[in-house]
Design a protein around this motif. Structure first.
Motif, PDB file in Angstrom:
ATOM      1  N   ALA A 293      12.661  12.313   8.623  1.00  0.00           N
ATOM      2  CA  ALA A 293      13.541  11.965   7.508  1.00  0.00           C
ATOM      3  C   ALA A 293      14.038  10.531   7.616  1.00  0.00           C
ATOM      4  CB  ALA A 293      14.732  12.922   7.458  1.00  0.00           C
ATOM      5  N   THR A 294      14.381  10.117   8.830  1.00  0.00           N
ATOM      6  CA  THR A 294      14.879   8.763   9.049  1.00  0.00           C
ATOM      7  C   THR A 294      13.811   7.732   8.706  1.00  0.00           C
ATOM      8  OG1 THR A 294      16.269   9.583  10.863  1.00  0.00           O
ATOM      9  CG2 THR A 294      15.937   7.200  10.723  1.00  0.00           C
ATOM     10  N   GLU A 295      12.617   7.951   9.213  1.00  0.00           N
ATOM     11  CA  GLU A 295      11.540   6.999   8.934  1.00  0.00           C
ATOM     12  C   GLU A 295      11.190   6.975   7.449  1.00  0.00           C
ATOM     13  OE1 GLU A 295       7.115   5.621  10.420  1.00  0.00           O
ATOM     14  OE2 GLU A 295       8.251   7.097  11.567  1.00  0.00           O
TER      15      GLU A 295
ATOM     16  N   SER B 265      14.087   1.663  16.038  1.00  0.00           N
ATOM     17  CA  SER B 265      15.401   1.768  16.670  1.00  0.00           C
ATOM     18  C   SER B 265      16.251   2.832  15.989  1.00  0.00           C
ATOM     19  CB  SER B 265      16.114   0.414  16.606  1.00  0.00           C
ATOM     20  OG  SER B 265      17.389   0.483  17.203  1.00  0.00           O
ATOM     21  N   ALA B 266      16.236   2.853  14.666  1.00  0.00           N
ATOM     22  CA  ALA B 266      17.024   3.851  13.928  1.00  0.00           C
ATOM     23  C   ALA B 266      16.501   5.263  14.181  1.00  0.00           C
ATOM     24  CB  ALA B 266      17.005   3.532  12.435  1.00  0.00           C
ATOM     25  N   VAL B 267      15.180   5.409  14.211  1.00  0.00           N
ATOM     26  CA  VAL B 267      14.587   6.723  14.493  1.00  0.00           C
ATOM     27  C   VAL B 267      14.984   7.190  15.888  1.00  0.00           C
ATOM     28  CG1 VAL B 267      12.413   7.961  14.874  1.00  0.00           C
ATOM     29  CG2 VAL B 267      12.661   6.473  12.871  1.00  0.00           C
TER      30      VAL B 267
ATOM     31  N   GLU C  62       9.657  -3.133  11.399  1.00  0.00           N
ATOM     32  CA  GLU C  62       9.082  -2.039  12.195  1.00  0.00           C
ATOM     33  C   GLU C  62       9.958  -1.710  13.398  1.00  0.00           C
ATOM     34  OE1 GLU C  62       6.530   0.004  11.601  1.00  0.00           O
ATOM     35  OE2 GLU C  62       6.401  -0.978   9.647  1.00  0.00           O
ATOM     36  N   ASP C  63      10.445  -2.747  14.073  1.00  0.00           N
ATOM     37  CA  ASP C  63      11.306  -2.506  15.233  1.00  0.00           C
ATOM     38  C   ASP C  63      12.645  -1.899  14.806  1.00  0.00           C
ATOM     39  OD1 ASP C  63       9.413  -3.428  16.992  1.00  0.00           O
ATOM     40  OD2 ASP C  63      10.297  -5.431  17.214  1.00  0.00           O
TER      41      ASP C  63
ATOM     42  N   VAL D 264      25.381   7.732   9.181  1.00  0.00           N
ATOM     43  CA  VAL D 264      25.574   6.342   9.588  1.00  0.00           C
ATOM     44  C   VAL D 264      24.246   5.699   9.957  1.00  0.00           C
ATOM     45  CG1 VAL D 264      26.718   4.823  11.253  1.00  0.00           C
ATOM     46  CG2 VAL D 264      27.893   6.872  10.421  1.00  0.00           C
ATOM     47  N   VAL D 265      23.341   6.493  10.511  1.00  0.00           N
ATOM     48  CA  VAL D 265      22.071   5.980  11.032  1.00  0.00           C
ATOM     49  C   VAL D 265      20.951   6.052  10.005  1.00  0.00           C
ATOM     50  CG1 VAL D 265      20.321   6.286  12.829  1.00  0.00           C
ATOM     51  CG2 VAL D 265      22.734   6.668  13.356  1.00  0.00           C
TER      52      VAL D 265
END
Length: 201
Positions: free
Chosen positions: A87-89, A178-180, A173-174, A154-155
């Motif tokens: 979901a994050t990505e 990082s968020a994932v 990409e980085d 938040v993320v």
């Protein structure tokens, strides 16, 4: 009268369509740019939409994939960590694709906090769907799930992505990686410490 109403509707739809075309370019979205693309005056555009945020809200409808579509790669998984990572990505890649419109929406609502409710809030439906395997948790665990959803908000967000790219200097990409990583860590910690995974049994 009918022809006038039809003309107004055609003009409105032309403005929305022009906005969607601009959104898909990923470039900055402004009312002057929308008006030029729609072949109307800026004053006309403002007659149909009082501000850019209102126009973006309507134009973004249908542009973002449904949570089911976004999480299709992990449709067969009940692992909340993997589902949250997906979901994050998915969210952040769409933010990158439409970042001109996303930045414009954030700017419009940050400077006018009373308009915050006009933002689509796509992340919340995505997070809810990602954590669906935890539905049915008991009262104590339900509170922990609610806290996890707030933590993830938040993320799993455009603001987090832009902080990492604009302020931390990371490549897109980085920044996504990082968020994932952070979303995985939060979910793993919550589901492990509170044994929320047991709710899936």
């Amino acid at each position: 009268m009918s022809s006038r109403v039809n003309q107004k509707e055609r003009t409105r739809q032309a403005i929305v369509a022009a906005t969607r075309d601009l959104i898909r370019t990923g470039d900055e979205v402004t009312m002057p740019a929308v008006a030029k693309s729609a072949l109307v005056s800026e004053a006309t555009a403002y007659r149909y939409f009082p501000d850019l945020a209102s126009l973006l809200r309507e134009a973004l409808t249908g542009v973002w994939p449904s949570p089911e579509s976004a999480l299709a790669p992990v449709a067969g998984s009940d692992d909340p960590v993997e589902r949250v990572a997906c979901a994050t990505e998915a969210l952040l890649r769409h933010v990158l694709t439409y970042q001109g419109a996303v930045r414009a929406m954030i700017a419009a609502t940050i400077t006018r906090p009373a308009m915050a409710a006009i933002r689509p809030g796509y992340r919340f439906g995505l997070i809810d769907y990602a954590l669906r395997p935890l539905d049915g948790a008991g009262p104590a665990d339900a509170a922990a799930v609610a806290q996890l959803k707030r933590d993830l908000a938040v993320v799993v967000s455009a603001e987090a992505l832009f902080t990492l790219t604009d302020l931390c200097g990371l490549s897109p990409e980085d920044a996504i990686a990082s968020a994932v990583h952070t979303a995985r860590t939060l979910t793993r910690a919550a589901t492990g410490k509170n044994r929320l995974a047991a709710a899936r049994v």
